[in-house]
Design a protein around this motif. Structure first.
Motif, short mmCIF file in Angstrom:
data_model
loop_
_atom_site.label_atom_id
_atom_site.label_comp_id
_atom_site.label_asym_id
_atom_site.label_seq_id
_atom_site.Cartn_x
_atom_site.Cartn_y
_atom_site.Cartn_z
N PHE A 86 35.51 -29.99 -48.62
CA PHE A 86 35.51 -28.98 -49.66
C PHE A 86 34.09 -28.59 -50.01
O PHE A 86 33.14 -29.25 -49.63
CB PHE A 86 36.26 -29.48 -50.91
N ASP A 87 33.97 -27.50 -50.74
CA ASP A 87 32.70 -27.12 -51.33
C ASP A 87 32.72 -27.65 -52.76
O ASP A 87 33.69 -27.44 -53.49
CB ASP A 87 32.53 -25.61 -51.36
N LEU A 88 31.65 -28.33 -53.13
CA LEU A 88 31.50 -28.83 -54.49
C LEU A 88 30.55 -27.88 -55.21
O LEU A 88 29.48 -27.56 -54.69
CB LEU A 88 30.94 -30.25 -54.48
N LEU A 89 30.96 -27.44 -56.40
CA LEU A 89 30.18 -26.50 -57.18
C LEU A 89 29.97 -27.06 -58.57
O LEU A 89 30.82 -27.80 -59.09
CB LEU A 89 30.92 -25.17 -57.32
N GLY A 90 28.89 -26.67 -59.19
CA GLY A 90 28.64 -27.06 -60.57
C GLY A 90 27.34 -26.48 -61.07
O GLY A 90 26.56 -25.90 -60.30
N THR A 91 27.11 -26.65 -62.36
CA THR A 91 25.90 -26.17 -63.01
C THR A 91 25.27 -27.32 -63.76
O THR A 91 25.96 -28.03 -64.50
CB THR A 91 26.23 -25.02 -63.99
N ASN A 92 23.97 -27.51 -63.59
CA ASN A 92 23.26 -28.61 -64.25
C ASN A 92 23.03 -28.26 -65.72
O ASN A 92 22.06 -27.62 -66.07
CB ASN A 92 21.95 -28.89 -63.53
N LEU A 93 23.95 -28.73 -66.56
CA LEU A 93 23.90 -28.43 -68.00
C LEU A 93 23.64 -29.66 -68.85
O LEU A 93 23.61 -29.57 -70.07
CB LEU A 93 25.22 -27.76 -68.43
N PRO A 100 15.97 -33.51 -67.89
CA PRO A 100 16.71 -32.51 -68.66
C PRO A 100 17.37 -31.48 -67.75
O PRO A 100 16.94 -31.28 -66.61
CB PRO A 100 15.64 -31.86 -69.54
N PRO A 101 18.40 -30.82 -68.24
CA PRO A 101 19.12 -29.83 -67.43
C PRO A 101 18.25 -28.63 -67.07
O PRO A 101 17.36 -28.25 -67.83
CB PRO A 101 20.29 -29.42 -68.31
N THR A 102 18.55 -28.05 -65.91
CA THR A 102 17.84 -26.85 -65.46
C THR A 102 18.66 -25.59 -65.69
O THR A 102 18.11 -24.49 -65.63
CB THR A 102 17.52 -26.94 -63.95
N GLY A 103 19.96 -25.74 -65.89
CA GLY A 103 20.83 -24.57 -66.03
C GLY A 103 21.16 -23.91 -64.70
O GLY A 103 21.85 -22.90 -64.67
N LYS A 104 20.69 -24.49 -63.60
CA LYS A 104 20.92 -23.91 -62.27
C LYS A 104 22.19 -24.49 -61.64
O LYS A 104 22.55 -25.64 -61.88
CB LYS A 104 19.72 -24.15 -61.37
N SER A 105 22.79 -23.68 -60.79
CA SER A 105 24.04 -24.06 -60.14
C SER A 105 23.81 -24.53 -58.71
O SER A 105 22.77 -24.26 -58.12
CB SER A 105 25.00 -22.87 -60.12
N PHE A 106 24.81 -25.22 -58.19
CA PHE A 106 24.77 -25.67 -56.79
C PHE A 106 26.12 -25.43 -56.14
O PHE A 106 27.15 -25.31 -56.81
CB PHE A 106 24.39 -27.15 -56.68
N GLY A 138 16.95 -27.05 -58.73
CA GLY A 138 15.56 -27.03 -59.15
C GLY A 138 14.98 -28.40 -59.46
O GLY A 138 14.06 -28.53 -60.26
N ARG A 139 15.50 -29.43 -58.80
CA ARG A 139 15.02 -30.80 -59.01
C ARG A 139 14.56 -31.42 -57.71
O ARG A 139 14.96 -32.54 -57.36
CB ARG A 139 16.12 -31.65 -59.66
N GLY A 140 13.69 -30.71 -56.99
CA GLY A 140 13.16 -31.21 -55.73
C GLY A 140 12.47 -32.55 -55.85
O GLY A 140 12.41 -33.31 -54.89
N GLU A 141 11.96 -32.86 -57.05
CA GLU A 141 11.29 -34.16 -57.23
C GLU A 141 12.25 -35.32 -57.03
O GLU A 141 11.82 -36.46 -56.81
CB GLU A 141 10.62 -34.25 -58.62
#
Length: 150
Positions: A86-93, A100-106, A138-141
């Motif tokens: 499946f494709d897993l989707l979500g938003t870092n909230l 802390p959250p980025t508000g970006k989705s994956f 947005g959490r490449g670190e």
């Protein structure tokens, strides 16, 4: 070869398992396991053993991604397991690995292998590209953590 009845019961259980993860009915999700829930998150090396640890996993991941859901679900049935793509989707909230959250989705492709004892799950082993997920939010670190057991 498993019977058609057992096949259908297992598929229905997987559907219930995945649906209750999305609706955050985690007590019901835990009931899909054969008495002792067990999760293996392959890309991070994390293992959650027992109801308390698995519930912590559910809560932590859904705090970070409260809208986490599945899309394009495909199942493959074997005698001892069901493989779900499946494709897993979500938003870092919410907080994710202490950040802390980025508000970006994956959106990342996932393979989950569910092992069974009769018509109950005994293990879920999850494979996905963690590098793509952390980059998309947005959490490449966090790339330094991928593959390390926590």
């Amino acid at each position: 070869m498993i019977s058609e009845d057992l096949r259908e019961r297992r598929l229905a259980l997987i559907q219930e398992h995945m649906d209750t993860e999305v609706t955050h009915d985690f007590d019901l999700t835990l009931e899909t396991f054969h008495g002792h829930p067990h999760y293996e998150i392959v890309p991070t090396g994390e293992v959650y053993d027992g109801a308390e640890e698995v519930m912590r996993y559910y809560r932590t991941t859904r705090e970070a991604f409260p809208d986490q859901r599945h899309d394009n679900v495909r199942t493959h049935v074997a005698d001892e397991s069901i493989i779900v793509e499946f494709d897993l989707l979500g938003t870092n909230l919410g907080e994710f690995y202490g950040l802390p959250p980025t508000g970006k989705s994956f959106r990342v492709p996932v393979i989950a292998v569910f092992s069974f004892e009769e018509d109950k799950i005994v293990n879920e082993r999850v494979y996905f590209d963690a590098a793509s997920l952390v980059t998309q939010i947005g959490r490449g670190e966090l790339l330094a953590l991928v593959g390390q057991q926590r």
